[in-house]
Write a protein that holds these residues in place. Structure first.
Motif, PDB file in Angstrom:
ATOM      1  N   TRP A 197       0.804  -1.228   0.000  1.00 19.58           N
ATOM      2  CA  TRP A 197       0.000   0.000   0.000  1.00 19.58           C
ATOM      3  C   TRP A 197       0.833   1.272   0.000  1.00 19.58           C
ATOM      4  CZ3 TRP A 197       0.800   3.322   4.046  1.00 19.58           C
ATOM      5  CH2 TRP A 197       1.433   2.764   5.161  1.00 19.58           C
ATOM      6  N   TYR A 198       2.017   1.244   0.664  1.00 18.09           N
ATOM      7  CA  TYR A 198       2.794   2.482   0.800  1.00 18.09           C
ATOM      8  C   TYR A 198       3.475   2.882  -0.499  1.00 18.09           C
ATOM      9  CZ  TYR A 198       6.303  -1.118   1.663  1.00 18.09           C
ATOM     10  OH  TYR A 198       7.092  -2.234   1.561  1.00 18.09           O
ATOM     11  N   LEU A 199       3.463   1.989  -1.515  1.00 12.97           N
ATOM     12  CA  LEU A 199       4.058   2.353  -2.809  1.00 12.97           C
ATOM     13  C   LEU A 199       3.010   2.688  -3.864  1.00 12.97           C
ATOM     14  CD1 LEU A 199       7.042  -0.142  -3.249  1.00 12.97           C
ATOM     15  CD2 LEU A 199       7.149   2.325  -2.833  1.00 12.97           C
ATOM     16  N   ARG A 200       1.741   2.473  -3.520  1.00 13.17           N
ATOM     17  CA  ARG A 200       0.712   2.600  -4.563  1.00 13.17           C
ATOM     18  C   ARG A 200       0.556   4.010  -5.119  1.00 13.17           C
ATOM     19  NH1 ARG A 200      -3.684  -1.418  -1.898  1.00 13.17           N
ATOM     20  NH2 ARG A 200      -2.271  -3.188  -1.939  1.00 13.17           N
ATOM     21  N   TRP A 201       0.799   5.013  -4.316  1.00 17.93           N
ATOM     22  CA  TRP A 201       0.617   6.390  -4.763  1.00 17.93           C
ATOM     23  C   TRP A 201       1.594   6.752  -5.880  1.00 17.93           C
ATOM     24  CZ3 TRP A 201       4.684   9.935  -4.331  1.00 17.93           C
ATOM     25  CH2 TRP A 201       5.792   9.453  -3.632  1.00 17.93           C
ATOM     26  N   MET A 202       2.722   6.001  -5.941  1.00 16.43           N
ATOM     27  CA  MET A 202       3.745   6.343  -6.922  1.00 16.43           C
ATOM     28  C   MET A 202       3.419   5.875  -8.324  1.00 16.43           C
ATOM     29  SD  MET A 202       7.384   5.902  -5.058  1.00 16.43           S
ATOM     30  CE  MET A 202       8.122   5.369  -6.550  1.00 16.43           C
ATOM     31  N   VAL A 203       2.572   4.855  -8.445  1.00 18.69           N
ATOM     32  CA  VAL A 203       2.328   4.306  -9.779  1.00 18.69           C
ATOM     33  C   VAL A 203       0.906   4.569 -10.243  1.00 18.69           C
ATOM     34  CG1 VAL A 203       4.083   2.526  -9.704  1.00 18.69           C
ATOM     35  CG2 VAL A 203       1.837   2.047  -8.784  1.00 18.69           C
ATOM     36  N   HIS A 204       0.815   4.982 -11.474  1.00 21.63           N
ATOM     37  CA  HIS A 204      -0.487   5.223 -12.075  1.00 21.63           C
ATOM     38  C   HIS A 204      -0.942   3.934 -12.760  1.00 21.63           C
ATOM     39  CE1 HIS A 204      -3.545   6.973 -14.675  1.00 21.63           C
ATOM     40  NE2 HIS A 204      -3.522   8.028 -13.868  1.00 21.63           N
ATOM     41  N   PRO A 205      -2.249   3.622 -12.715  1.00 24.63           N
ATOM     42  CA  PRO A 205      -2.683   2.387 -13.374  1.00 24.63           C
ATOM     43  C   PRO A 205      -2.425   2.398 -14.890  1.00 24.63           C
ATOM     44  CG  PRO A 205      -4.568   3.625 -12.465  1.00 24.63           C
ATOM     45  CD  PRO A 205      -3.323   4.280 -11.972  1.00 24.63           C
ATOM     46  N   ARG A 206      -2.374   3.564 -15.506  1.00 28.34           N
ATOM     47  CA  ARG A 206      -2.110   3.623 -16.944  1.00 28.34           C
ATOM     48  C   ARG A 206      -0.767   4.278 -17.264  1.00 28.34           C
ATOM     49  NH1 ARG A 206      -7.546   4.845 -20.254  1.00 28.34           N
ATOM     50  NH2 ARG A 206      -6.510   3.589 -21.833  1.00 28.34           N
ATOM     51  N   GLY A 207      -0.481   5.437 -16.694  1.00 25.30           N
ATOM     52  CA  GLY A 207       0.823   6.062 -16.913  1.00 25.30           C
ATOM     53  C   GLY A 207       1.039   6.592 -18.323  1.00 25.30           C
ATOM     54  N   ARG A 208      -0.021   7.176 -18.914  1.00 25.43           N
ATOM     55  CA  ARG A 208       0.134   7.716 -20.270  1.00 25.43           C
ATOM     56  C   ARG A 208       0.910   9.031 -20.245  1.00 25.43           C
ATOM     57  NH1 ARG A 208      -6.073   7.325 -21.674  1.00 25.43           N
ATOM     58  NH2 ARG A 208      -6.038   7.861 -19.463  1.00 25.43           N
ATOM     59  N   VAL A 209       1.933   9.078 -21.103  1.00 22.85           N
ATOM     60  CA  VAL A 209       2.844  10.217 -21.154  1.00 22.85           C
ATOM     61  C   VAL A 209       2.139  11.500 -21.600  1.00 22.85           C
ATOM     62  CG1 VAL A 209       4.881  11.077 -22.365  1.00 22.85           C
ATOM     63  CG2 VAL A 209       4.823   8.709 -21.576  1.00 22.85           C
ATOM     64  N   ALA A 210       1.283  11.383 -22.610  1.00 19.18           N
ATOM     65  CA  ALA A 210       0.633  12.570 -23.169  1.00 19.18           C
ATOM     66  C   ALA A 210      -0.248  13.264 -22.139  1.00 19.18           C
ATOM     67  CB  ALA A 210      -0.190  12.176 -24.395  1.00 19.18           C
ATOM     68  N   LEU A 211      -0.770  12.501 -21.184  1.00 16.76           N
ATOM     69  CA  LEU A 211      -1.664  13.062 -20.176  1.00 16.76           C
ATOM     70  C   LEU A 211      -0.940  13.327 -18.858  1.00 16.76           C
ATOM     71  CD1 LEU A 211      -4.784  10.835 -20.922  1.00 16.76           C
ATOM     72  CD2 LEU A 211      -4.327  13.167 -21.678  1.00 16.76           C
ATOM     73  N   GLU A 233       0.317  11.267 -16.755  1.00 20.42           N
ATOM     74  CA  GLU A 233      -0.148  10.387 -15.676  1.00 20.42           C
ATOM     75  C   GLU A 233       1.059   9.735 -14.991  1.00 20.42           C
ATOM     76  OE1 GLU A 233      -4.454   9.014 -17.651  1.00 20.42           O
ATOM     77  OE2 GLU A 233      -2.677   7.812 -18.023  1.00 20.42           O
ATOM     78  N   ARG A 234       1.827  10.557 -14.281  1.00 22.94           N
ATOM     79  CA  ARG A 234       3.085  10.054 -13.695  1.00 22.94           C
ATOM     80  C   ARG A 234       2.828   9.136 -12.512  1.00 22.94           C
ATOM     81  NH1 ARG A 234       7.531  13.141 -15.964  1.00 22.94           N
ATOM     82  NH2 ARG A 234       6.576  14.846 -17.088  1.00 22.94           N
ATOM     83  N   ARG A 273      -0.336   8.351  -9.029  1.00 23.99           N
ATOM     84  CA  ARG A 273      -1.773   8.514  -8.832  1.00 23.99           C
ATOM     85  C   ARG A 273      -2.164   9.436  -7.683  1.00 23.99           C
ATOM     86  NH1 ARG A 273      -4.241   2.723  -8.362  1.00 23.99           N
ATOM     87  NH2 ARG A 273      -2.151   1.954  -8.163  1.00 23.99           N
ATOM     88  N   GLY A 274      -1.242   9.657  -6.738  1.00 25.32           N
ATOM     89  CA  GLY A 274      -1.646  10.423  -5.561  1.00 25.32           C
ATOM     90  C   GLY A 274      -1.481  11.921  -5.677  1.00 25.32           C
ATOM     91  N   ALA A 275      -0.913  12.420  -6.784  1.00 25.13           N
ATOM     92  CA  ALA A 275      -0.618  13.847  -6.906  1.00 25.13           C
ATOM     93  C   ALA A 275      -0.549  14.211  -8.391  1.00 25.13           C
ATOM     94  CB  ALA A 275       0.725  14.149  -6.231  1.00 25.13           C
ATOM     95  N   PRO A 276      -0.612  15.510  -8.723  1.00 24.92           N
ATOM     96  CA  PRO A 276      -0.531  15.893 -10.144  1.00 24.92           C
ATOM     97  C   PRO A 276       0.848  15.600 -10.746  1.00 24.92           C
ATOM     98  CG  PRO A 276      -0.585  17.840  -8.729  1.00 24.92           C
ATOM     99  CD  PRO A 276      -0.817  16.658  -7.842  1.00 24.92           C
ATOM    100  N   GLY A 277       0.885  15.509 -12.085  1.00 23.17           N
ATOM    101  CA  GLY A 277       2.115  15.175 -12.804  1.00 23.17           C
ATOM    102  C   GLY A 277       3.307  16.028 -12.399  1.00 23.17           C
ATOM    103  N   TRP A 278       3.115  17.336 -12.303  1.00 19.60           N
ATOM    104  CA  TRP A 278       4.252  18.231 -12.029  1.00 19.60           C
ATOM    105  C   TRP A 278       4.898  17.919 -10.685  1.00 19.60           C
ATOM    106  CZ3 TRP A 278       4.088  20.894  -7.539  1.00 19.60           C
ATOM    107  CH2 TRP A 278       2.826  21.165  -6.983  1.00 19.60           C
ATOM    108  N   PHE A 279       4.100  17.419  -9.753  1.00 21.31           N
ATOM    109  CA  PHE A 279       4.619  17.129  -8.418  1.00 21.31           C
ATOM    110  C   PHE A 279       5.689  16.030  -8.490  1.00 21.31           C
ATOM    111  CE2 PHE A 279       4.524  14.371  -4.688  1.00 21.31           C
ATOM    112  CZ  PHE A 279       4.836  15.275  -3.674  1.00 21.31           C
ATOM    113  N   PHE A 280       5.371  14.973  -9.245  1.00 29.13           N
ATOM    114  CA  PHE A 280       6.314  13.851  -9.383  1.00 29.13           C
ATOM    115  C   PHE A 280       7.569  14.288 -10.134  1.00 29.13           C
ATOM    116  CE2 PHE A 280       2.222  11.769  -8.799  1.00 29.13           C
ATOM    117  CZ  PHE A 280       2.528  10.829  -7.833  1.00 29.13           C
ATOM    118  N   ARG A 281       7.356  15.139 -11.126  1.00 31.45           N
ATOM    119  CA  ARG A 281       8.464  15.636 -11.938  1.00 31.45           C
ATOM    120  C   ARG A 281       9.458  16.397 -11.055  1.00 31.45           C
ATOM    121  NH1 ARG A 281       6.574  20.424 -15.159  1.00 31.45           N
ATOM    122  NH2 ARG A 281       4.792  19.153 -15.767  1.00 31.45           N
ATOM    123  N   VAL A 282       8.921  17.292 -10.235  1.00 32.75           N
ATOM    124  CA  VAL A 282       9.768  18.102  -9.368  1.00 32.75           C
ATOM    125  C   VAL A 282      10.454  17.214  -8.309  1.00 32.75           C
ATOM    126  CG1 VAL A 282       9.681  19.919  -7.594  1.00 32.75           C
ATOM    127  CG2 VAL A 282       8.442  20.198  -9.743  1.00 32.75           C
TER     128      VAL A 282
END
Ligand SMILES: Nc1nc2c(c(=O)[nH]1)N[C@H]1C(S)=C(S)[C@@H](COP(=O)(O)O)O[C@H]1N2
Ligand SMILES: [Mo]
Length: 234
Positions: free
Chosen positions: A176-190, A192-193, A195-204
């Motif tokens: 459970w503690y790793l689930r926020w890091m992975v998106h079920p789809r992870g589409r680049v165009a959208l 979807e980095r 699941r627990g936060a917006p794309g820019w958050f993961f990027r930063v």
């Protein structure tokens, strides 16, 4: 000069690093030459596909590759087999997944796991690749075979692929503690980095880790090659 514009938040990298979560930097495949894919999960008949892959039509594609941490490389030439050909010609008739089993998980020889909806995997650009830029895949990039899903972040393209399992719903195999890091789809165009936060958050969050992660992966590969060299020489 970029042949195609980069997706949101990505930056061009000079070359493709050996990369991933650092836990996997020191893990290596044991079988580098023989391709063996175990098909299981909710299927009528679990099977291990070996030579059969070679009967599928060979395909080559040029695509870009995007890591969730924000590095991208452009114009990689992959050669291998379309996932949809593998699915329609070998998996459906032989293993016979249950009709509702539309969620797929992948297992790799280094212990890495990831997942994608079947629908995304049946896209034309999703491949089981055994060659990169005209040469057999190296240990660094996924020998003997890897998945290539260019419309999805790199973490959806498992290297050293050895298992494909079919499930009825978003079967969750992660703690459970790793689930926020992975998106079920992870589409680049959208973007979807995760699941627990917006794309820019993961990027930063991830961008500052690129250089050191890639150094760790390089160092471990050097040590692995050294051990191999010692083993192979009398
Ligand atoms: N087996 C395995 N596959 C993996 C990884 C890994 O560590 N092990 N890392 C993933 C991540 S996060 C990325 S960005 C790409 C990197 O592929 P490369 O090392 O060929 O550049 O592989 C993906 N597939
Ligand atoms: Mo990645």
């Amino acid at each position: 000069m970029n042949p195609t514009p980069l997706p949101p938040g990505q930056r061009l990298h000079h070359s493709m690093p050996r990369f991933g979560m650092t836990t996997y930097a020191s893990r290596f495949p044991t079988e580098l030459e023989r391709i063996a894919l175990s098909i299981g999960g909710e299927v009528e008949k679990p099977v291990t596909l070996t030579g059969a892959l070679a009967d599928l039509p060979r395909t080559t594609q040029i695509s870009d590759f995007h890591c969730v941490t924000s590095w991208s490389v452009q114009s990689l030439t992959w050669s291998g087999y379309r996932f949809s050909d593998l699915y329609h010609h070998l998996i459906l008739p032989v293993a016979k997944p249950k009709p509702a089993a539309d969620f797929v998980t992948f297992t790799a020889q280094d212990g890495y796991r990831t997942s994608l909806p079947l629908e995304d995997l049946l896209a034309d650009n999703v491949m089981i690749a055994d060659q990169l830029n005209g040469k057999p895949l190296t240990v660094a990039h996924g020998a003997p075979v890897r998945l290539v899903a260019p419309s999805h972040y790199g973490y959806k393209s498992p290297k050293h692929l050895c298992g494909i399992d079919f499930w009825r719903n978003s079967f969750n195999f992660r703690p459970w503690y790793l689930r926020w890091m992975v998106h079920p789809r992870g589409r680049v165009a959208l973007e979807e980095r995760g699941r627990g936060a917006p794309g820019w958050f993961f990027r930063v969050l991830f961008r500052p880790m690129i250089a050191s992660t890639s150094r760790t992966f390089d160092r471990q590969l050097q040590q692995y090659n050294q051990r191999k060299g010692e083993q192979d020489s009398p």
